[in-house]
Motif scaffolding. Structure first.
Motif, PDB file in Angstrom:
ATOM      1  N   TYR A   1       0.836  -1.206   0.000  1.00  0.00           N
ATOM      2  CA  TYR A   1       0.000   0.000   0.000  1.00  0.00           C
ATOM      3  C   TYR A   1       0.872   1.259   0.000  1.00  0.00           C
ATOM      4  O   TYR A   1       0.634   2.191  -0.777  1.00  0.00           O
ATOM      5  CB  TYR A   1      -0.913   0.014   1.230  1.00  0.00           C
ATOM      6  CG  TYR A   1      -1.731   1.275   1.341  1.00  0.00           C
ATOM      7  CD1 TYR A   1      -2.966   1.383   0.713  1.00  0.00           C
ATOM      8  CD2 TYR A   1      -1.260   2.384   2.049  1.00  0.00           C
ATOM      9  CE1 TYR A   1      -3.715   2.556   0.789  1.00  0.00           C
ATOM     10  CE2 TYR A   1      -1.992   3.549   2.125  1.00  0.00           C
ATOM     11  CZ  TYR A   1      -3.222   3.633   1.497  1.00  0.00           C
ATOM     12  OH  TYR A   1      -3.945   4.798   1.568  1.00  0.00           O
TER      13      TYR A   1
ATOM     14  N   GLU B   1      -9.457  -4.656  -3.189  1.00  0.00           N
ATOM     15  CA  GLU B   1     -10.193  -3.899  -2.176  1.00  0.00           C
ATOM     16  C   GLU B   1     -10.020  -4.526  -0.795  1.00  0.00           C
ATOM     17  O   GLU B   1      -9.850  -3.830   0.202  1.00  0.00           O
ATOM     18  CB  GLU B   1     -11.681  -3.840  -2.538  1.00  0.00           C
ATOM     19  CG  GLU B   1     -12.490  -2.887  -1.670  1.00  0.00           C
ATOM     20  CD  GLU B   1     -12.008  -1.444  -1.755  1.00  0.00           C
ATOM     21  OE1 GLU B   1     -12.080  -0.737  -0.728  1.00  0.00           O
ATOM     22  OE2 GLU B   1     -11.568  -1.028  -2.843  1.00  0.00           O
ATOM     23  N   ALA B   2     -10.035  -5.868  -0.743  1.00  0.00           N
ATOM     24  CA  ALA B   2      -9.831  -6.553   0.540  1.00  0.00           C
ATOM     25  C   ALA B   2      -8.428  -6.302   1.073  1.00  0.00           C
ATOM     26  O   ALA B   2      -8.231  -6.091   2.280  1.00  0.00           O
ATOM     27  CB  ALA B   2     -10.073  -8.051   0.372  1.00  0.00           C
TER      28      ALA B   2
ATOM     29  N   ARG C   1      -6.527  -3.703   0.405  1.00  0.00           N
ATOM     30  CA  ARG C   1      -6.419  -2.300   0.802  1.00  0.00           C
ATOM     31  C   ARG C   1      -7.071  -2.078   2.170  1.00  0.00           C
ATOM     32  O   ARG C   1      -6.541  -1.342   3.002  1.00  0.00           O
ATOM     33  CB  ARG C   1      -7.080  -1.401  -0.251  1.00  0.00           C
ATOM     34  CG  ARG C   1      -6.925   0.086   0.003  1.00  0.00           C
ATOM     35  CD  ARG C   1      -7.498   0.904  -1.146  1.00  0.00           C
ATOM     36  NE  ARG C   1      -7.267   2.330  -0.955  1.00  0.00           N
ATOM     37  CZ  ARG C   1      -8.051   3.116  -0.232  1.00  0.00           C
ATOM     38  NH1 ARG C   1      -9.120   2.619   0.370  1.00  0.00           N
ATOM     39  NH2 ARG C   1      -7.765   4.395  -0.091  1.00  0.00           N
ATOM     40  N   THR C   2      -8.198  -2.727   2.397  1.00  0.00           N
ATOM     41  CA  THR C   2      -8.875  -2.600   3.694  1.00  0.00           C
ATOM     42  C   THR C   2      -7.986  -3.103   4.820  1.00  0.00           C
ATOM     43  O   THR C   2      -7.870  -2.460   5.877  1.00  0.00           O
ATOM     44  CB  THR C   2     -10.193  -3.390   3.676  1.00  0.00           C
ATOM     45  OG1 THR C   2     -11.069  -2.818   2.695  1.00  0.00           O
ATOM     46  CG2 THR C   2     -10.880  -3.333   5.039  1.00  0.00           C
TER      47      THR C   2
ATOM     48  N   ARG D   1      -6.099  -0.936   7.950  1.00  0.00           N
ATOM     49  CA  ARG D   1      -6.253  -1.315   9.366  1.00  0.00           C
ATOM     50  C   ARG D   1      -4.895  -1.376  10.047  1.00  0.00           C
ATOM     51  O   ARG D   1      -4.726  -0.898  11.175  1.00  0.00           O
ATOM     52  CB  ARG D   1      -6.943  -2.668   9.480  1.00  0.00           C
ATOM     53  CG  ARG D   1      -8.451  -2.639   9.284  1.00  0.00           C
ATOM     54  CD  ARG D   1      -9.034  -4.030   9.424  1.00  0.00           C
ATOM     55  NE  ARG D   1      -8.738  -4.612  10.733  1.00  0.00           N
ATOM     56  CZ  ARG D   1      -8.756  -5.916  10.984  1.00  0.00           C
ATOM     57  NH1 ARG D   1      -9.001  -6.785  10.009  1.00  0.00           N
ATOM     58  NH2 ARG D   1      -8.506  -6.355  12.210  1.00  0.00           N
TER      59      ARG D   1
ATOM     60  N   ASP E   1     -13.364   3.527   9.825  1.00  0.00           N
ATOM     61  CA  ASP E   1     -14.130   3.003   8.694  1.00  0.00           C
ATOM     62  C   ASP E   1     -13.280   2.809   7.439  1.00  0.00           C
ATOM     63  O   ASP E   1     -13.798   2.465   6.376  1.00  0.00           O
ATOM     64  CB  ASP E   1     -15.321   3.919   8.385  1.00  0.00           C
ATOM     65  CG  ASP E   1     -14.902   5.323   7.950  1.00  0.00           C
ATOM     66  OD1 ASP E   1     -13.683   5.588   7.840  1.00  0.00           O
ATOM     67  OD2 ASP E   1     -15.790   6.165   7.743  1.00  0.00           O
ATOM     68  N   GLY E   2     -11.980   3.033   7.556  1.00  0.00           N
ATOM     69  CA  GLY E   2     -11.080   2.802   6.432  1.00  0.00           C
ATOM     70  C   GLY E   2     -10.839   4.003   5.545  1.00  0.00           C
ATOM     71  O   GLY E   2     -10.037   3.931   4.617  1.00  0.00           O
ATOM     72  N   THR E   3     -11.506   5.105   5.823  1.00  0.00           N
ATOM     73  CA  THR E   3     -11.258   6.307   5.026  1.00  0.00           C
ATOM     74  C   THR E   3      -9.956   6.956   5.479  1.00  0.00           C
ATOM     75  O   THR E   3      -9.551   6.840   6.635  1.00  0.00           O
ATOM     76  CB  THR E   3     -12.406   7.312   5.158  1.00  0.00           C
ATOM     77  OG1 THR E   3     -12.574   7.662   6.554  1.00  0.00           O
ATOM     78  CG2 THR E   3     -13.707   6.727   4.637  1.00  0.00           C
TER      79      THR E   3
END
Length: 230
Positions: A14, A65-66, A68-69, A73, A135-137
């Motif tokens: 990332y 997407e998974a 990146r989430t 975190r 919330d991941g933002t």
């Protein structure tokens, strides 16, 4: 639950993709993690099979997407721990990275949320890196590196990309702590350095310093709030 190794890989991918604004090359991931390229290649296949990354041989890797989430975190834990150690234990910004690396895989999201609340929901860590929300933002600001900043124009240091302890200590000794303000007085192209004039109030009496242009690319700056007309 993701393993420590997987968390380290997705976090690294990332960060590299974000810095490069594109795919993360295998060699770059290997350099970042301090492992061999062959080890990285094997792990990237595992991440692909797990649905956490899209790996393209000879091109590079990017997170799904998974992935990146999960990366956000881990970054949230790391950056909140760093700030917690600075504010509560008075560790310096060059001491907290390794400690956070050791702790980020052991703490629960519940504890991290409590630390976030205790610190007042901060926007950034001790190095200026943005802290992802629960919330991941993640909020990012359009910044420029110091090497590209115009002469005689006020700047404020808001983020440091190279967080090696020796580099951070050098910045501190030079008066370039986070929040420092000043101007670039001259660019000495022959020597590859910048002559910088710092504001005394933000640099603890260090008023002039010289910085290599290459090092300056690792410092992200913006116009000081006091100079933007607000």
């Amino acid at each position: 639950m993701a393993s420590l190794t997987i968390e380290n890989y997705v976090k690294s991918i990332y960060v590299i993709c974000n810095e490069n604004r594109g795919l993360a090359a295998t060699g770059k991931v290997a350099e970042y993690l301090g492992v061999s390229p062959s080890t990285v290649t094997s792990m990237l296949k595992t991440l692909k099979d797990s649905g956490l990354a899209e790996y393209r041989p000879y091109e590079g890797v990017e997170l799904t997407e998974a992935g990146r989430t999960l990366a956000l975190r881990v970054l949230r834990r790391h950056r909140l721990i760093e700030l917690f150690l600075v504010r509560t234990l008075n560790l310096s910004w060059d001491e907290v990275h390794d400690e956070a690396e050791n702790m980020e895989h052991a703490v629960s999201d519940y504890l991290i949320d409590r630390i976030d609340e205790f610190l007042g929901h901060p926007a950034s860590d001790p190095h200026g890196d943005p802290i992802p929300a629960a919330d991941g933002t993640i909020c990012t600001t359009d910044l420029r590196n110091l090497a590209d900043w115009p002469l005689d124009t006020p700047f404020q240091l808001v983020r440091v990309l190279d967080q090696a302890p020796q580099f951070l200590r050098y910045l501190s000794d030079s008066g370039l702590a986070l929040g420092a303000t000043g101007t670039i007085a001259a660019t000495v192209h022959e020597a590859g350095v910048l002559d910088i004039t710092l504001d005394v109030s933000s640099s603890e009496q260090v008023t002039k310093t010289t910085l290599a242009c290459e090092a300056a690319t690792k410092l992200l700056v913006q116009q000081p709030e006091s100079s933007d007309g607000k």
